[in-house]
Design an enzyme around this catalytic site. Structure first.
Site, PDB file in Angstrom:
ATOM      1  N   GLN A 169      79.299   0.952   4.295  1.00 44.94           N
ATOM      2  CA  GLN A 169      79.582  -0.420   4.744  1.00 44.94           C
ATOM      3  C   GLN A 169      80.273  -0.529   6.107  1.00 44.94           C
ATOM      4  OE1 GLN A 169      81.008  -3.546   1.831  1.00 44.94           O
ATOM      5  NE2 GLN A 169      82.815  -3.333   3.103  1.00 44.94           N
ATOM      6  N   GLU A 211      80.882  -8.831  10.160  1.00 43.51           N
ATOM      7  CA  GLU A 211      82.258  -8.732  10.664  1.00 43.51           C
ATOM      8  C   GLU A 211      82.287  -8.447  12.162  1.00 43.51           C
ATOM      9  OE1 GLU A 211      84.618  -6.128   8.224  1.00 43.51           O
ATOM     10  OE2 GLU A 211      84.275  -7.342   6.435  1.00 43.51           O
ATOM     11  N   GLU A 291      87.501   4.765   2.348  1.00 42.58           N
ATOM     12  CA  GLU A 291      87.755   3.724   1.347  1.00 42.58           C
ATOM     13  C   GLU A 291      86.640   3.738   0.310  1.00 42.58           C
ATOM     14  OE1 GLU A 291      88.787   0.035   3.255  1.00 42.58           O
ATOM     15  OE2 GLU A 291      87.858  -1.164   1.673  1.00 42.58           O
ATOM     16  N   ASP A 318      89.816  -0.009  -2.826  1.00 49.33           N
ATOM     17  CA  ASP A 318      89.604  -1.448  -2.587  1.00 49.33           C
ATOM     18  C   ASP A 318      89.044  -2.061  -3.866  1.00 49.33           C
ATOM     19  OD1 ASP A 318      88.792  -3.981  -1.814  1.00 49.33           O
ATOM     20  OD2 ASP A 318      87.256  -3.322  -0.421  1.00 49.33           O
ATOM     21  N   LYS A 343      94.187  -7.222  -0.330  1.00 51.35           N
ATOM     22  CA  LYS A 343      93.489  -8.446   0.054  1.00 51.35           C
ATOM     23  C   LYS A 343      94.093  -9.562  -0.780  1.00 51.35           C
ATOM     24  CE  LYS A 343      88.875  -6.466   0.978  1.00 51.35           C
ATOM     25  NZ  LYS A 343      87.638  -5.990   0.291  1.00 51.35           N
ATOM     26  N   ARG A 372      88.563 -10.374   4.712  1.00 54.17           N
ATOM     27  CA  ARG A 372      87.299 -10.313   3.983  1.00 54.17           C
ATOM     28  C   ARG A 372      86.161 -10.446   4.983  1.00 54.17           C
ATOM     29  NH1 ARG A 372      88.160 -10.025  -1.639  1.00 54.17           N
ATOM     30  NH2 ARG A 372      86.139  -9.009  -1.372  1.00 54.17           N
ATOM     31  N   SER A 373      84.939 -10.209   4.493  1.00 53.87           N
ATOM     32  CA  SER A 373      83.801 -10.338   5.414  1.00 53.87           C
ATOM     33  C   SER A 373      83.534 -11.803   5.784  1.00 53.87           C
ATOM     34  CB  SER A 373      82.557  -9.686   4.821  1.00 53.87           C
ATOM     35  OG  SER A 373      82.343 -10.144   3.505  1.00 53.87           O
ATOM     36  N   LYS A 394      93.287  -4.097   8.499  1.00 57.66           N
ATOM     37  CA  LYS A 394      91.828  -3.977   8.637  1.00 57.66           C
ATOM     38  C   LYS A 394      91.254  -5.393   8.670  1.00 57.66           C
ATOM     39  CE  LYS A 394      87.881  -2.244   5.987  1.00 57.66           C
ATOM     40  NZ  LYS A 394      87.364  -2.249   4.604  1.00 57.66           N
TER      41      LYS A 394
HETATM   42  P1  PGA Z   1      84.121  -7.878   1.555  1.00 58.08           P
HETATM   43  O1  PGA Z   1      84.201  -6.455   2.237  1.00 58.08           O
HETATM   44  O2  PGA Z   1      85.127  -8.751   2.167  1.00 58.08           O
HETATM   45  O3  PGA Z   1      82.700  -8.293   1.805  1.00 58.08           O
HETATM   46  O4  PGA Z   1      84.365  -7.657   0.087  1.00 58.08           O
HETATM   47  C1  PGA Z   1      85.361  -5.939   2.815  1.00 58.08           C
HETATM   48  C2  PGA Z   1      85.665  -4.566   2.267  1.00 58.08           C
HETATM   49  O5  PGA Z   1      84.942  -4.041   1.400  1.00 58.08           O
HETATM   50  O6  PGA Z   1      86.675  -3.977   2.646  1.00 58.08           O
HETATM   51 ZN    ZN Z   2      86.168  -2.164   1.045  1.00 53.94          ZN
END
Ligand code: PGA
Ligand code: ZN
EC number: 4.2.1.11
Length: 442
Positions: A169, A211, A291, A318, A343, A372-373, A394
């Site tokens: 990712q 992102e 991660e 995560d 988060k 978040r994305s 991050k």
């Molecule tokens: P997400 O991804 O906000 O789409 O869940 C961010 C991450 O996995 O760190």
């Molecule tokens: Zn993640």
């Protein structure tokens, strides 16, 4: 002592606004009796953990099912009325009211998007009433030493953020050798555009992912690592010295029935093979942090990965830990991960996210505050990372204002706190990079 007659919650308003993916999201504004206001906006993930607070959406044909009228109604009809009259000067009181309305892990009833936007709005109102920047209020109330964090910044975006064009990712850099946050920004800009130049030269430039990182038109996952290493060199850096690589594998996204499928390479593997593959990458590239190397439902894999590589690299949970203090405690008991992604919307309130951070501290795990994305102009996380002194942040990549707003806010806070408050490479002291850095300095 502050007079609580001016810090009582007087009004809670919710409105629908729009996030960086053009989807609806929840904004909450809180007004206190003394007239101070605070605002919070819910972010939204795309690669969500199954145990994180629920992102409540209306479903149905309109707006691709993504509307948030139910979450707005939860704020207007249930959370708001319960908060009226609560003293906001200690936001933990408001958070416990919110949590008591829906004590379930997933907060499916109220919606984690409704609760997180309200929780952040109360925090901002409290800071306004205290006439303090948010980072200072958080540091004071939680007895923490504020520090400007070390960023993880995405250069290529993959997985669920880029049409699954590559399986991994996030391909990110960190600049632990920098002396200031400005220097991190400068080096990142050079690497980001060097990476873009390489893709252009190879005829592989295809826009940006969710992102803001380059859209990854590669033939293998490893090609992204090779290209990133080359981009670091093209930016006149020696990979592994001032600049290192960080990955978010987000392995839950390509795990089915205990097997991992790298679609780009048409390969299907078990946990042991995936761990070996990641181990080869750790041996071959200057990777300092990984991660979610295995799925959220693979504790044995996480323990094995940590046993093999925990002494060399940072291993962040995560999806595996979903900003949940109890899950962090359990992970520490079995020896899974050595760092926690925080988060706020995974937990559902700021207080619960801070509890997960405290669990990380107890376990001796590092913490990384994360966006978040799906994001907005909300910069609360820059303040939380600084105020809690978590050490790492991050946010995504190095383009698009919902990302840059967070980095820019850190620059402003650095001006207030002083450049010596930047943590530099301290969070990575116990990795191979820290060891190498000590050798370089002696
Ligand atoms: P997400 O991804 O906000 O789409 O869940 C961010 C991450 O996995 O760190
Ligand atoms: Zn993640």
């Amino acid at each position: 002592m502050r007079n609580s007659s001016v810090t009582k919650i007087e009004a809670v308003e919710a409105r629908r606004i729009w996030d960086s993916r053009g989807r609806p999201t929840v904004e909450v504004e809180v007004r206190l009796t003394g007239g101070h206001r605070g605002r919070g906006i819910a972010p939204a993930g795309a690669s969500r953990g199954s145990r994180e607070a629920w992102d409540l959406r209306d479903g149905g044909p309109a707006l691709r099912g993504m509307d948030v009228q139910m979450a707005l109604a939860a704020v207007r009809d249930r959370i708001g009325p319960a908060l009226i009259g609560i003293d906001a000067s200690d936001p933990r009181a408001a958070d416990s009211v919110i949590t008591s309305l829906d004590p379930s892990l997933l907060k499916k009833d109220l919606g984690g998007n409704a609760t997180v936007a309200t929780s952040m709005a109360v925090l901002h109102a409290a800071a306004a009433a205290a006439r303090k920047p948010l980072w200072r209020l958080v540091a004071d109330q939680h007895d923490r030493r504020p520090a400007i964090p070390l960023p993880e910044i995405q250069i290529f975006g993959g997985g669920a953020h880029a049409g699954r064009r590559v399986d991994i990712q996030d391909f990110m850099i960190m600049v632990p050798g920098a002396d200031s946050f400005d220097e991190v920004m400068e080096v990142t800009s050079e690497v980001y555009f060097a990476a873009g130049d390489i893709m252009k030269q190879r005829g592989k430039l295809a826009g940006v992912a969710d992102e803001g990182g380059w859209w990854p038109s590669f033939d293998s996952n490893e090609e992204a690592l090779e290209t990133l290493t080359l981009a670091i060199e093209k930016a006149s850096e020696k990979p592994g010295e001032r600049v290192v690589i960080s990955l978010d594998v987000a392995a839950s996204e390509f795990c089915r029935n205990g097997r991992y499928r790298l679609a780009l390479e048409d390969r299907d593997m078990d946990t042991a093979t995936l761990i070996d593959l990641l181990g080869r990458w750790i041996d071959s590239y200057p990777i300092v942090s990984i991660e979610d190397p295995v799925s959220e439902n693979d504790p044995d894999g996480m323990v094995e990965f940590t046993r093999r590589f925990g002494g060399r690299v940072q291993i962040i949970g995560d999806d595996y830990l979903v900003t949940n203090a109890a899950l962090v405690d359990q992970a520490a008991d079995i020896g899974a991960c050595n760092a926690v992604l925080i988060k706020v919307n995974q937990a559902g309130t700021v207080s619960e996210a801070i509890a997960a951070n405290e669990a990380a501290d107890r376990a001796g795990y590092r913490s990384v505050i994360s966006a978040r994305s799906g994001e907005t102009e909300d910069v609360t996380i820059s303040h939380l990372a600084t105020g809690l002194g978590t050490g790492q942040l991050k946010v995504g990549s190095f383009t698009r204002s919902e990302r840059m707003a967070k980095w820019n806010e850190c620059l402003r806070i650095q001006d207030e706190l002083g450049v010596n408050s930047f943590v530099g490479g301290a969070p990575l002291t116990d990795t191979w990079w820290g060891k190498k850095e000590r050798e370089r300095r002696t």
